[in-house]
Design a protein around this motif. Structure first.
Motif, PDB file in Angstrom:
ATOM      1  N   PHE A   1      -7.327   3.437  -8.316  1.00 27.08           N
ATOM      2  CA  PHE A   1      -7.344   4.874  -8.031  1.00 27.08           C
ATOM      3  C   PHE A   1      -5.993   5.533  -8.314  1.00 27.08           C
ATOM      4  O   PHE A   1      -5.903   6.755  -8.367  1.00 27.08           O
ATOM      5  CB  PHE A   1      -7.726   5.119  -6.566  1.00 27.08           C
ATOM      6  N   TRP A   2      -4.966   4.722  -8.461  1.00 33.70           N
ATOM      7  CA  TRP A   2      -3.626   5.293  -8.674  1.00 33.70           C
ATOM      8  C   TRP A   2      -3.352   5.530 -10.152  1.00 33.70           C
ATOM      9  O   TRP A   2      -2.445   6.265 -10.511  1.00 33.70           O
ATOM     10  CB  TRP A   2      -2.571   4.338  -8.094  1.00 33.70           C
TER      11      TRP A   2
ATOM     12  N   LYS B   1     -10.514   8.002  -5.048  1.00 38.23           N
ATOM     13  CA  LYS B   1     -11.122   7.072  -4.089  1.00 38.23           C
ATOM     14  C   LYS B   1     -12.345   7.711  -3.434  1.00 38.23           C
ATOM     15  O   LYS B   1     -13.380   7.061  -3.257  1.00 38.23           O
ATOM     16  CB  LYS B   1     -10.100   6.667  -3.022  1.00 38.23           C
TER      17      LYS B   1
ATOM     18  N   GLY C   1      -3.194  -2.747  -3.512  1.00 41.39           N
ATOM     19  CA  GLY C   1      -4.027  -1.684  -4.065  1.00 41.39           C
ATOM     20  C   GLY C   1      -5.458  -2.159  -4.268  1.00 41.39           C
ATOM     21  O   GLY C   1      -5.754  -3.356  -4.194  1.00 41.39           O
ATOM     22  N   THR C   2      -6.348  -1.215  -4.549  1.00 45.71           N
ATOM     23  CA  THR C   2      -7.762  -1.553  -4.774  1.00 45.71           C
ATOM     24  C   THR C   2      -7.949  -1.879  -6.257  1.00 45.71           C
ATOM     25  O   THR C   2      -7.782  -0.993  -7.097  1.00 45.71           O
ATOM     26  CB  THR C   2      -8.644  -0.349  -4.384  1.00 45.71           C
TER      27      THR C   2
ATOM     28  N   ILE D   1       2.152   3.483  -4.464  1.00 42.00           N
ATOM     29  CA  ILE D   1       1.995   2.056  -4.797  1.00 42.00           C
ATOM     30  C   ILE D   1       2.489   1.718  -6.206  1.00 42.00           C
ATOM     31  O   ILE D   1       3.161   0.714  -6.409  1.00 42.00           O
ATOM     32  CB  ILE D   1       0.544   1.579  -4.579  1.00 42.00           C
TER      33      ILE D   1
ATOM     34  N   CYS E   1      -4.289   8.950  -4.754  1.00 47.10           N
ATOM     35  CA  CYS E   1      -4.080   9.483  -3.408  1.00 47.10           C
ATOM     36  C   CYS E   1      -2.722  10.160  -3.375  1.00 47.10           C
ATOM     37  O   CYS E   1      -1.723   9.599  -3.837  1.00 47.10           O
ATOM     38  CB  CYS E   1      -4.174   8.364  -2.372  1.00 47.10           C
TER      39      CYS E   1
ATOM     40  N   ARG F   1       0.806  -1.217   0.000  1.00 50.37           N
ATOM     41  CA  ARG F   1       0.000   0.000   0.000  1.00 50.37           C
ATOM     42  C   ARG F   1       0.837   1.265   0.000  1.00 50.37           C
ATOM     43  O   ARG F   1       1.738   1.415  -0.809  1.00 50.37           O
ATOM     44  CB  ARG F   1      -0.990  -0.030   1.149  1.00 50.37           C
TER      45      ARG F   1
ATOM     46  N   CYS G   1      -3.319  -0.009  -8.291  1.00 50.98           N
ATOM     47  CA  CYS G   1      -4.589   0.352  -7.674  1.00 50.98           C
ATOM     48  C   CYS G   1      -5.380   1.133  -8.707  1.00 50.98           C
ATOM     49  O   CYS G   1      -4.822   2.003  -9.396  1.00 50.98           O
ATOM     50  CB  CYS G   1      -4.307   1.210  -6.441  1.00 50.98           C
TER      51      CYS G   1
ATOM     52  N   PHE H   1      -0.504  10.880  -1.301  1.00 49.26           N
ATOM     53  CA  PHE H   1       0.640  10.421  -0.494  1.00 49.26           C
ATOM     54  C   PHE H   1       1.091   9.019  -0.891  1.00 49.26           C
ATOM     55  O   PHE H   1       1.988   8.461  -0.282  1.00 49.26           O
ATOM     56  CB  PHE H   1       0.257  10.410   0.996  1.00 49.26           C
ATOM     57  N   CYS H   2       0.459   8.460  -1.902  1.00 49.43           N
ATOM     58  CA  CYS H   2       0.644   7.023  -2.168  1.00 49.43           C
ATOM     59  C   CYS H   2       1.664   6.761  -3.265  1.00 49.43           C
ATOM     60  O   CYS H   2       1.658   7.389  -4.314  1.00 49.43           O
ATOM     61  CB  CYS H   2      -0.697   6.417  -2.560  1.00 49.43           C
TER      62      CYS H   2
ATOM     63  N   GLU I   1      -8.772   7.345   6.217  1.00 46.82           N
ATOM     64  CA  GLU I   1      -7.665   8.261   5.897  1.00 46.82           C
ATOM     65  C   GLU I   1      -7.915   9.720   6.228  1.00 46.82           C
ATOM     66  O   GLU I   1      -7.109  10.337   6.921  1.00 46.82           O
ATOM     67  CB  GLU I   1      -7.199   8.074   4.456  1.00 46.82           C
TER      68      GLU I   1
HETATM   69  S1  SF4 Z   1      -6.526   3.619  -2.475  1.00 45.41           S
HETATM   70 FE1  SF4 Z   1      -4.687   2.989  -1.369  1.00 45.41          FE
HETATM   71  S2  SF4 Z   1      -3.373   1.980  -2.866  1.00 45.41           S
HETATM   72 FE2  SF4 Z   1      -4.958   3.133  -4.024  1.00 45.41          FE
HETATM   73  S3  SF4 Z   1      -4.024   5.122  -4.518  1.00 45.41           S
HETATM   74 FE3  SF4 Z   1      -5.138   5.361  -2.571  1.00 45.41          FE
HETATM   75  S4  SF4 Z   1      -3.644   4.919  -0.895  1.00 45.41           S
HETATM   76 FE4  SF4 Z   1      -2.798   4.134  -2.885  1.00 45.41          FE
END
Ligand code: SF4
Length: 362
Positions: A122-123, A244, A174-175, A135, A130, A31, A120, A132-133, A230
């Motif tokens: 969302f990435w 997300k 990740g999602t 992944i 996100c 993550r 993920c 700060f992410c 979060e």
């Molecule tokens: S949901 Fe989790 S893994 Fe996906 S971008 Fe956001 S923090 Fe990263």
């Protein structure tokens, strides 16, 4: 020592050249990467995952040095001996199909973490991910395939490791989509692992649309669950976790957490909040709401990771973190809930105060 831990999370740790021979763990991370630092143990048994790779850590006054008696943290001349958590032996091994085990299962404190998916949904878009992410930066796409047999083999090797055995298991990653959020895959793996081991299995995922899938996880052998909200305010969520938040939103989190408490029990349900991106009063109010439901709130200080939108973002000062920690702990205590996690080694990258009767080792 609690103060020193907070300072390390706020200021990071500069590794001096003479300490460079200390074996580092590879930077594969589950993550958002907030356990990608150096795992060490302070003299009173406090675990800390010290940020060492980020830019701010290179300017820290706290330095990791090698002395004649072993590694120590130097704080302007004062030396505090520390124990470094060694690299596990299985990191050098391969599965029978020839996959490097370290790619499949990574040790963070005393827990083996498995990221089922390296990416993920969302990435994928730079504007939606996100902030700060990291992944998508942790593992190259060509390394993304993880056959379940390989994962099981690597996880069992981590549990039996002769150097640094894992004591419990985290299934995350990740999602993959915003419908089932990967719950069926986690359930399948949990059930395969449950058939081979009794150790605690912790699943961390976003809430699926069909909350019935949460029962599937419990029935598959998941003992503990984390749905990480979060950020508590709509404003901060839109700014820092935009994709997300658009797809899932706060309400699904709150309903799902309520259901998890029924299924897994209070304190076996957790939610991480990122500290440093919204007003402390909002964080404290959110912690209070989680605790009132029996959910274990976890405070995770922002770690500005290289390559993320927030890599230049300042961390909170240690005084601010300390003050927030006290306020959040008091808010949770009103409902007889401690700040999580309960596992002492896994508190290494979170804000907690030692001493709660429910804190433990696996
Ligand atoms: S949901 Fe989790 S893994 Fe996906 S971008 Fe956001 S923090 Fe990263």
């Amino acid at each position: 020592m609690a103060r020193l831990k907070v300072r390390l999370l706020s200021e990071g740790l500069r590794v001096e050249p003479n300490a460079d021979e200390i074996p580092r763990k590879p930077s594969h991370r589950v993550r958002s990467g907030s356990c990608g630092g150096l795992d060490l143990v302070l003299p009173d048994g406090t675990w800390i995952n010290a940020p060492v790779n980020e830019r701010f850590a290179r300017r820290s006054v706290l330095r990791l040095v090698l002395t004649e008696t072993g590694p120590a943290i130097d704080d302007r001349g004062q030396r505090i001996p520390v124990e470094l958590v060694p690299c596990p032996g299985y990191y050098d091994h391969q599965t029978t199909s020839g996959t490097a085990m370290v790619r499949l299962a990574q040790l963070c404190s005393d827990r083996v973490g498995i990221g089922l998916t390296n990416v993920c949904t969302f990435w994928r878009s730079r504007s939606g991910r996100c902030r700060f992410c990291s992944i998508g930066l942790n593992v190259r796409d060509e390394d993304a395939r993880k056959p379940i047999d390989d994962i099981v083999e690597a996880t069992l090797a981590a549990l039996a490791d002769p150097i640094a055995p894992a004591r419990h298991i985290l299934l995350g990653g990740g999602t993959p989509n915003d419908e089932d959020t990967g719950a069926p895959q986690i359930a399948e793996l949990a059930s395969r692992l449950r058939a081979r081991t009794d150790v605690s299995i912790y699943a961390m995922l976003a809430p699926p649309r069909d909350l019935g899938l949460l029962a599937l996880l419990r029935d598959a052998g998941v003992d503990e669950i984390g749905l990480n909200i979060e950020l508590f305010t709509d404003r901060a969520a839109r700014r820092y976790i935009p994709a997300k938040h658009r797809a899932i939103g706060h309400d699904r989190y709150w309903y799902a957490l309520e259901r998890c408490v029924e299924l897994f029990g209070p304190l076996n349900t957790r939610s991480i909040t990122v500290v440093g991106l919204e007003e402390p009063a909002h964080t404290v109010a959110g912690v209070s709401r989680l605790a009132s439901m029996g959910v274990l709130p976890i405070l995770s200080p922002l770690r500005p990771l290289a390559g993320t939108h927030l890599e230049e973002h300042a961390t909170q000062t240690s005084n601010n973190m300390w003050e927030l920690l006290q306020r959040a702990a008091s808010a949770a205590a009103e409902f007889d809930v401690p700040l999580g996690p309960l596992c002492i080694p896994c508190q290494s990258n979170t804000l907690t105060l030692p001493g709660d009767r429910r804190y433990r080792y696996y």
